[in-house]
Design a protein around this motif. Structure first.
Motif, PDB file in Angstrom:
ATOM      1  N   HIS A 198      12.367  -2.807  49.514  1.00 45.74           N
ATOM      2  CA  HIS A 198      13.665  -3.163  50.091  1.00 45.74           C
ATOM      3  C   HIS A 198      13.733  -2.548  51.490  1.00 45.74           C
ATOM      4  O   HIS A 198      13.952  -1.348  51.630  1.00 45.74           O
ATOM      5  CB  HIS A 198      14.787  -2.630  49.191  1.00 45.74           C
ATOM      6  N   HIS A 254      14.506  -3.586  55.964  1.00 47.15           N
ATOM      7  CA  HIS A 254      15.089  -4.520  56.939  1.00 47.15           C
ATOM      8  C   HIS A 254      14.349  -4.445  58.271  1.00 47.15           C
ATOM      9  O   HIS A 254      13.642  -3.487  58.547  1.00 47.15           O
ATOM     10  CB  HIS A 254      16.572  -4.210  57.137  1.00 47.15           C
ATOM     11  N   GLU A 301      17.418  -9.731  50.847  1.00 42.11           N
ATOM     12  CA  GLU A 301      18.464  -9.038  50.100  1.00 42.11           C
ATOM     13  C   GLU A 301      19.628 -10.008  49.967  1.00 42.11           C
ATOM     14  O   GLU A 301      20.382 -10.247  50.914  1.00 42.11           O
ATOM     15  CB  GLU A 301      18.915  -7.749  50.802  1.00 42.11           C
ATOM     16  N   ASP A 329      15.443   1.034  51.564  1.00 38.98           N
ATOM     17  CA  ASP A 329      16.441   0.208  52.244  1.00 38.98           C
ATOM     18  C   ASP A 329      16.405   0.533  53.746  1.00 38.98           C
ATOM     19  O   ASP A 329      17.429   0.631  54.406  1.00 38.98           O
ATOM     20  CB  ASP A 329      17.824   0.505  51.649  1.00 38.98           C
TER      21      ASP A 329
HETATM   22 ZN   LIG Z   1      19.466  -3.406  52.339  1.00 40.58          ZN
END
Ligand SMILES: [Zn+2]
Ligand SMILES: [Zn+2]
Length: 445
Positions: free
Chosen positions: A213, A215, A282, A398
């Motif tokens: 996960h 970005h 996501e 994340d």
């Molecule tokens: Zn995220």
């Protein structure tokens, strides 16, 4: 991280918050928030960077650079001081209480003269909020719960923040063990072995084979795809998933076209890295449990994280139904930051945990142990119970920046607190076993 970076980031963050409080353009506020993240995550000491080189930092244009330069000389900048003067004292603190927010905070200060969290709790207990427009019994209850969360989690948040930059898993674990109920720890769970023997099989940072996960700057990350991949490779991962936000989170301005272009870009990079690159997203779990895109489009992803990013205040029955719908969705592999709590800032959502665990175990959907120290979600105190219910986990950062990738240790510490071993953690598995899990029982493509 160097304190000059943190100081500049704090001022930019405050400016973004004040823009939000005073009804400024949300996209402008977001630019400042993004610049704050970027400055905080800038790998060199900002103090060594000359003014004219500030614009080389991602997300820092001439106008933001000028504000940083000004603050380096004077400790603040004019535009920030103007906004500070506009907002009455106390609004900032009250706005941070879960359930209050900027509009209500302003109202509380203006109509009741409340200027602190303590005064707010007292006012609710004395019934002073009754009769104030927009504050029903339910709102009061929610705010009181928010005050309790802010107070209860604040100690954990402060202890985590007080850790040195390079704190290791053991130091983080010690903070969790000191702040969370011992009854929630799962370290003695393994097969009835003595705690000391069990400790040797608990998951370690070295066991993690990839991040599932993350970005990039295509949405709210601050680093382009290539940069994130290079940093992940330097960590020695076998595989790496890129999971930028899906379109229903409108602030991120994602489109199907952008997502497919990113996929092409990712596939083209496959030969440049020893890692296997997974293209994911996501997804947003809508209030009714549905997610972005149709089945056909979703089938093009290698992996899907799905997270709640809205309507946090649903009642337990509605929220549980919402989660179960997402878990039952054959495209959804991981529930991201499952309880959407932010340590000391946002209470966990109200969901039937036993029902959630059972559905995850039955469908082969992992719960995330989100490693961001601001989230710590699934909260470490719930991990052992989820494991006993047969749930599998993904320990993910994340990451929105390069430094975020190093947050993994917070997730590993939480996982160890919950008694997890490599058997329990899907991103500690070799790729073929992970891919098998990601099919959720569907036939091989
Ligand atoms: Zn995220
Ligand atoms: Zn999210």
């Amino acid at each position: 991280m160097a304190s000059a970076n943190q100081e500049a980031a704090a001022l930019l963050r405050e400016y973004a918050e004040l823009l939000g409080l005073t009804g400024g353009d949300p996209f402008r506020a977001r630019n400042y928030e993004r610049a704050a993240k970027s400055v905080a995550g800038y790998p060199a000491d900002l103090a060594t960077l000359p003014d004219k080189a500030l614009t080389t930092i991602d997300g820092v244009g001439p106008s933001i650079a000028a504000k940083i330069a000004e603050s380096r000389r004077t400790g603040t900048f004019q535009a920030l001081e103007e906004l500070r003067a506009k907002v009455p004292p106390g609004v900032g603190e009250l706005a941070k209480v879960p359930g209050v927010g900027p509009k209500r905070a302003l109202q509380l200060v203006r109509e009741l003269g409340i200027t602190s969290t303590a005064e707010l709790a007292e006012a609710i207990r004395r019934g002073r909020l009754r009769g104030v427009a927009g504050f029903g019994a339910k709102t009061e209850e929610r705010i009181l719960r928010g005050v309790e969360v802010a107070a209860g989690d604040a100690a954990l948040r402060d202890a985590l923040r007080a850790l040195p930059d390079g704190a290791g898993v053991d130091e983080i674990y010690a903070v969790l063990a000191a702040r969370l109920p011992a009854s929630a720890a799962g370290a003695g769970d393994q097969d009835g072995t003595a705690a000391s023997a069990a400790a040797s099989v608990l998951i370690t940072t070295e066991d993690i084979r990839g991040d599932l996960h993350t970005h990039t700057s295509l949405t709210d990350g601050i680093v382009p795809l290539e940069g994130m991949i290079a940093a992940a490779e330097a960590r020695g991962y076998d595989y790496y998933a890129v999971t930028d936000h899906a379109p229903n989170l409108v602030m991120q301005r994602m489109t199907s076209e952008k997502m497919l272009a990113q996929r092409d870009q990712l596939r083209a990079l496959a030969d440049t890295t020893g890692m296997v690159l997974l293209h994911g997203t996501e997804l947003n779990i809508a209030p009714d449990g549905s997610v972005d895109w149709d089945e056909d489009f979703l089938s093009g992803f290698d992996i899907c994280v799905a997270s709640v990013h809205s309507s946090f205040e649903q009642d337990r029955a509605t929220m549980t139904k919402r989660f179960l719908a997402a878990v039952e969705n054959p495209a959804v592999n991981i529930i991201g930051h499952p309880l959407t709590r932010k340590v000391g800032r946002r209470p966990p959502v109200d969901v039937d945990l036993d029902a959630l665990y059972a559905a995850c175990a039955r469908t082969g959907t992992a719960l995330e142990v989100n490693a961001s120290p601001d989230r710590m979600d699934l909260p470490p105190e719930h991990i052992a119970a989820a494991r006993r219910a047969g749930v599998k986990f993904a320990i993910d950062t994340d990451a929105h920046s390069l430094v975020d990738l190093t947050n993994l240790r917070y997730g590993v510490a939480a996982a160890r607190f919950g008694g997890l071993t490599t058997e329990d953690v899907i991103n500690a598995w070799p790729l073929p076993r992970l891919q098998d899990f990601l099919r959720k029982g569907r036939p091989r493509r």
